[in-house]
Design an enzyme around this catalytic site. Structure first.
Site, mmCIF file in Angstrom:
data_model
loop_
_atom_site.group_PDB
_atom_site.id
_atom_site.type_symbol
_atom_site.label_atom_id
_atom_site.label_comp_id
_atom_site.label_asym_id
_atom_site.label_seq_id
_atom_site.Cartn_x
_atom_site.Cartn_y
_atom_site.Cartn_z
ATOM 1 N N SER A 77 8.777 24.327 -22.480
ATOM 2 C CA SER A 77 10.160 24.067 -22.367
ATOM 3 C C SER A 77 10.912 25.098 -22.997
ATOM 4 O O SER A 77 11.033 26.393 -22.449
ATOM 5 C CB SER A 77 10.630 22.626 -23.053
ATOM 6 O OG SER A 77 11.837 22.282 -22.434
ATOM 7 N N GLU A 136 8.343 16.367 -14.080
ATOM 8 C CA GLU A 136 8.903 16.829 -15.155
ATOM 9 C C GLU A 136 10.309 15.658 -15.585
ATOM 10 O O GLU A 136 10.534 15.127 -17.066
ATOM 11 C CB GLU A 136 9.779 18.176 -15.207
ATOM 12 C CG GLU A 136 8.518 19.353 -15.064
ATOM 13 C CD GLU A 136 8.128 19.793 -16.047
ATOM 14 O OE1 GLU A 136 8.642 19.419 -17.476
ATOM 15 O OE2 GLU A 136 7.277 20.701 -15.880
ATOM 16 N N HIS A 182 7.620 15.585 -18.422
ATOM 17 C CA HIS A 182 7.935 16.778 -19.289
ATOM 18 C C HIS A 182 7.345 16.605 -20.727
ATOM 19 O O HIS A 182 7.245 15.694 -21.365
ATOM 20 C CB HIS A 182 9.558 16.916 -19.548
ATOM 21 C CG HIS A 182 9.535 18.370 -20.037
ATOM 22 N ND1 HIS A 182 9.660 19.423 -19.594
ATOM 23 C CD2 HIS A 182 10.467 18.445 -21.293
ATOM 24 C CE1 HIS A 182 10.313 20.445 -20.368
ATOM 25 N NE2 HIS A 182 10.712 19.831 -21.342
#
Length: 532
Positions: free
Chosen positions: A193, A314, A408
């Protein structure tokens, strides 16, 4: 200095003094080693400077202080761990090594955590490095400044101090890691990320030449934030605090008040629909140009091997915990219009996604569309530009926590092989597959050792290693149909075997009268915004 180890633990020398670690399951662990001085007082909002040398042997048994950060909301705190360690000396790092001492010359992996550049730390239990050290890698994890302290944009201070912290940590690795058993000429930087976005900027920075040899970008592309969006965050904070939007004025504000103000202002932004946010900006110095352009067109880091990837869903981490998924489905066309504004596209894009997936809910259309625009398209572009040395993966195993799917950050416990810690189960649920962790962790280790994770490098057939799905381990072009929708040359992404026409997305009365930007504002007012 490893031969000076006694019953209390191994002792290793650094450029600033000796540190004593601990043996844990046969692994030498050193925590809380300062790589820069505390970034407060006159050093607040300034580039990092070396720490003061110390006399004797410094204890390195416990994690050092974490950077100032607001807590997660209650919904996200149930699934995401974010420990807080108080103290000013927050520019510190940790080392796990199977063989401290200068003779080992083992591959090195440096972990840069995610958290939207506002949260996270190296003390998160999921990031424990013992499995990497067990498998012959020296692992380093890093703390860096967050939020306005690390990424505020001011007229009277240099930009990107948090990224400069990471750069200073990489210089520490170059100068110190040999004594811990590592090879400074075999350094793999990996992050997820915001950590992956940071790595993209570091890879593209001319000043990091020789510090990074391989890189893993998990769910984050090389990118530069819009300077005006970052300035708006600072200005909104300044307006609430009733102070000038300068580093000098912010440095005089109580730290806790600054965090509370940052948290309030951050509610106006969303990972899905955008808004003001902190980010890495082009600064003419450490980041002289857009990182993606530098890596794809400018020849930056030409010899670095790349491992790039994402999770299948995600968006579910951003939408499920706070109930945003249901709100998007309820708002329907308004949410689609907001996603169009976020992606700077016309209605043909969501219509194309609907044609490819006629039976899914609106939130999935919006989530996949934004994910492709922000993440998969730039990573494909990066792989296309560096095909011979790029490897792509997708993490497809769905969490056992209802609703999260292959969201995610779910892959992290598998990469680190820390599925047995309670913090991993918060996101993955109970009973995560052991063999999936074995496969994924081993691929990351292989990549650090020789640059080959175990599947074909990127080429015209677009091979992607898919972890956790029922199909073949390597799929060719699993996202090509969706990504082709964004190509102006592609008129019809459907194959001849699927001759479905693209049904129109019928906007409601509100979207007929309202521009997409207004739809975004209406969606946020409805409660659809907010970072975790």
């Amino acid at each position: 200095m490893a031969d000076q180890a006694d019953q209390a633990g191994p002792v290793v020398g650094t450029p600033y003094g000796a540190v004593r670690g601990r043996y844990e399951d046969g692994i030498a662990v050193f925590r809380g080693i300062p790589y820069a001085a505390p970034p407060f007082g006159p050093r607040r909002f300034r580039p990092p400077v070396p720490p003061e040398p110390w006399e004797g042997v410094r204890d390195a048994a416990a994690f050092g202080p974490t950077s100032p950060k607001p807590p997660y909301s209650e919904a996200f705190a149930r699934i995401l761990s974010d420990p807080v360690v108080p103290g000013d000396d927050c520019l510190n790092l940790n080392v796990w090594t199977p063989e401290p001492g200068p003779g080992a010359r083992l591959p090195v992996m440096v972990w840069i955590h995610g958290g939207a550049l506002t949260r996270g730390s190296s003390a998160v239990p999921v990031y424990d490095g013992r499995a990497f050290a067990r498998d012959g890698v020296v692992m380093v994890s890093v703390n860096y400044r967050l939020g306005v302290e690390g990424y505020g944009l001011f007229p009277d201070a240099p930009a990107n101090p948090g990224l400069r912290d990471q750069f200073a940590a990489l210089e520490w690795v170059r100068d110190s890691i040999t004594a811990f058993g590592g090879d400074p000429d075999r350094v793999t930087v990996f992050g997820q990320s915001a950590g992956a976005i940071s790595i993209g900027a570091l890879l593209a920075a001319p000043r990091t030449a020789g510090l990074i040899h391989r890189a893993v970008l998990q769910s984050g592309p090389p990118e530069a934030a819009d300077r005006d969006k970052v300035r708006r965050m600072v200005r909104r904070m300044a307006a609430r605090l009733k102070i000038p939007a300068t580093a000098e004025a912010f440095a005089a504000v109580d730290r806790d008040l600054l965090l509370r103000t940052q948290a309030e202002v951050s509610k106006l932004s969303s990972p899905v629909l955008g808004g003001p946010a902190f980010g890495i900006v082009v600064d003419g110095d450490l980041v002289p140009r857009d990182p993606l352009e530098a890596l794809t067109e400018g020849g930056a880091a030409p010899d670095a091997d790349l491992l790039l990837g994402w999770t299948s869903e995600e968006y579910r981490l951003w939408l499920v915990p706070g109930g945003l998924l249901e709100r998007i489905n309820r708002l329907g066309p308004v949410a689609v219009a907001g996603a169009m504004a976020r992606c700077h596209c016309g209605p043909e894009i969501p219509r194309g996604y609907r044609a490819l997936s006629p039976d899914v809910a609106t939130a999935e259309i919006v989530g996949q569309m934004v994910t492709d625009h922000l993440l998969r398209i730039p990573l494909h572009r990066l792989a296309d530009a560096r095909a011979a040395s790029s490897y792509l993966y997708e993490f497809a195993w769905p969490s056992n926590v209802p609703g999260l799917g292959a969201c995610h950050a779910l892959e992290l416990g598998f990469v680190f092989d820390t599925g047995d810690v309670p913090e991993s189960a918060r996101l993955a649920g109970e009973g995560a597959p052991r063999e999936l962790a074995d496969a994924m962790h081993a691929a990351w280790v292989r990549f650090a050792v020789d640059g080959d994770p175990g599947w074909p490098a990127w080429d015209a057939s677009h091979p992607v290693r898919v972890f956790g799905a029922d199909g073949p381990p390597v799929e060719r072009g699993p996202r090509d149909r969706e990504l082709a929708l964004w190509d102006a040359e592609s008129v019809n992404p459907l194959t001849p075997a699927e001759p479905r026409p693209a049904p129109p997305l019928r906007p409601g009365p509100s979207t007929r009268r309202t521009a997409p930007l207004s739809a975004v504002r209406r969606f946020r007012r409805s409660g659809g915004a907010g970072r975790p």
